[in-house]
Write an enzyme that holds these catalytic residues in place. Sequence first.
Site, PDB file in Angstrom:
ATOM      1  N   GLU A 118       0.828  -1.214   0.000  1.00  0.00           N
ATOM      2  CA  GLU A 118       0.000   0.000   0.000  1.00  0.00           C
ATOM      3  C   GLU A 118       0.860   1.260   0.000  1.00  0.00           C
ATOM      4  O   GLU A 118       2.047   1.232   0.323  1.00  0.00           O
ATOM      5  CB  GLU A 118      -0.895   0.042   1.251  1.00  0.00           C
ATOM      6  CG  GLU A 118      -2.265  -0.598   1.086  1.00  0.00           C
ATOM      7  CD  GLU A 118      -3.248   0.283   0.332  1.00  0.00           C
ATOM      8  OE1 GLU A 118      -2.860   1.369  -0.136  1.00  0.00           O
ATOM      9  OE2 GLU A 118      -4.416  -0.116   0.219  1.00  0.00           O
ATOM     10  N   ARG A 177      -7.860   0.180  13.636  1.00  0.00           N
ATOM     11  CA  ARG A 177      -6.499   0.428  13.155  1.00  0.00           C
ATOM     12  C   ARG A 177      -6.503   1.561  12.139  1.00  0.00           C
ATOM     13  O   ARG A 177      -7.528   1.880  11.541  1.00  0.00           O
ATOM     14  CB  ARG A 177      -5.914  -0.823  12.482  1.00  0.00           C
ATOM     15  CG  ARG A 177      -6.598  -1.205  11.161  1.00  0.00           C
ATOM     16  CD  ARG A 177      -5.813  -2.269  10.419  1.00  0.00           C
ATOM     17  NE  ARG A 177      -6.471  -2.741   9.212  1.00  0.00           N
ATOM     18  CZ  ARG A 177      -6.369  -2.161   8.013  1.00  0.00           C
ATOM     19  NH1 ARG A 177      -5.648  -1.059   7.870  1.00  0.00           N
ATOM     20  NH2 ARG A 177      -6.986  -2.674   6.963  1.00  0.00           N
ATOM     21  N   ASN A 198      -5.503   3.075   8.510  1.00  0.00           N
ATOM     22  CA  ASN A 198      -5.418   2.529   7.160  1.00  0.00           C
ATOM     23  C   ASN A 198      -4.551   3.455   6.306  1.00  0.00           C
ATOM     24  O   ASN A 198      -3.432   3.775   6.683  1.00  0.00           O
ATOM     25  CB  ASN A 198      -6.834   2.357   6.590  1.00  0.00           C
ATOM     26  CG  ASN A 198      -6.857   1.524   5.325  1.00  0.00           C
ATOM     27  OD1 ASN A 198      -6.215   0.492   5.249  1.00  0.00           O
ATOM     28  ND2 ASN A 198      -7.578   1.982   4.328  1.00  0.00           N
ATOM     29  N   ASN A 228     -10.147   5.390   2.721  1.00  0.00           N
ATOM     30  CA  ASN A 228      -8.980   4.836   2.041  1.00  0.00           C
ATOM     31  C   ASN A 228      -8.197   5.931   1.324  1.00  0.00           C
ATOM     32  O   ASN A 228      -7.666   6.810   1.988  1.00  0.00           O
ATOM     33  CB  ASN A 228      -9.429   3.711   1.104  1.00  0.00           C
ATOM     34  CG  ASN A 228      -8.480   2.539   1.123  1.00  0.00           C
ATOM     35  OD1 ASN A 228      -7.269   2.701   1.132  1.00  0.00           O
ATOM     36  ND2 ASN A 228      -9.022   1.338   1.131  1.00  0.00           N
ATOM     37  N   ASP A 283      -9.792   1.911  -4.054  1.00  0.00           N
ATOM     38  CA  ASP A 283      -8.794   1.814  -2.994  1.00  0.00           C
ATOM     39  C   ASP A 283      -7.974   3.102  -2.953  1.00  0.00           C
ATOM     40  O   ASP A 283      -8.534   4.169  -2.800  1.00  0.00           O
ATOM     41  CB  ASP A 283      -7.933   0.563  -3.223  1.00  0.00           C
ATOM     42  CG  ASP A 283      -7.310   0.007  -1.961  1.00  0.00           C
ATOM     43  OD1 ASP A 283      -6.914   0.796  -1.096  1.00  0.00           O
ATOM     44  OD2 ASP A 283      -7.198  -1.223  -1.839  1.00  0.00           O
TER      45      ASP A 283
END
Length: 288
Positions: free
Chosen positions: A17, A97, A99, A145, A197
């Site tokens: 990522e 969490r 991202n 995202n 994404d």
Amino acid sequence: MTVQVSVAVSRRAECGEGPIWNPRTNAVHWVDIVGKQMLVTDVATGATDVVDYAEMVGAAAPRADGGMVAAVASGFVGFDADGRVDRRVDILPEGIRMNDAKTDPAGRYWAGSCELGFAPGRGGLWRLDEDWQPRLVLTDLTLPNGLGWSPDGSVFYLVETQGRRILRFGFDPQSSTIISAASVLVDSADLPEGLPDGLAVDARGHLWLASYGGSAVHEFSPEGMLVRTVPVPTRQTTSCNFVGPGLDELWVTSAAAQLDPAVDPDAGSVFRVEGLGVVGLATPAFRG
């Protein structure tokens, strides 16, 4: 100009990522969220340094004075130029969490948080200021995202993956403040196959969106119209950004999780897209 796609970094990352260009070191910062790793790839040699961490790492970026800032499972963490942890901001409860994350035009760090199972409404959007004070900016999100800003900094873009849409906000780049309610730039019906994404914005203000499960990155105009699709030879493309001295290469991360190497041998690698005929925007270092 012919578009060419090749493997820039061959690796079986579980969930690669967040590529970020660092012009000071001629390198790309990226992460493997599930693998709990921060990676730095030298674009000239292809060599990749790996820093293991004790928590999931959603994203990492360079700091103005050297070192890195990272959005991790518990919140934020800072590393000095020698790789030692010199800052910690523990703000997230167990089961939540960080991202994806990115630095805004003023050098402040923005990160989305989510519940581990992506429970609706449990996510948020955070801003980490230069004094390392965190601020919860938006609530009632699910899986925030990809993040990005228009070339003049007046528009902020945020992907809501589970809702399959790209949101658009008015933004004050001097104070790093969202100044309008969300509007939907791209809705689910207008998205090709896959889940939206990570994203990048180019110098013309066009958005480049990685499609998880869609084997592609898509270019959208600032008005939300689909301009073109660039196929990428792996199923789970996760994020993208413009890198290199000319900011003219689009690097695309991917995820190998749950994919058969015999079927998708390059899953988890970072791909280089050349010949797009556009350049990206520089991402400022975090000034904290």
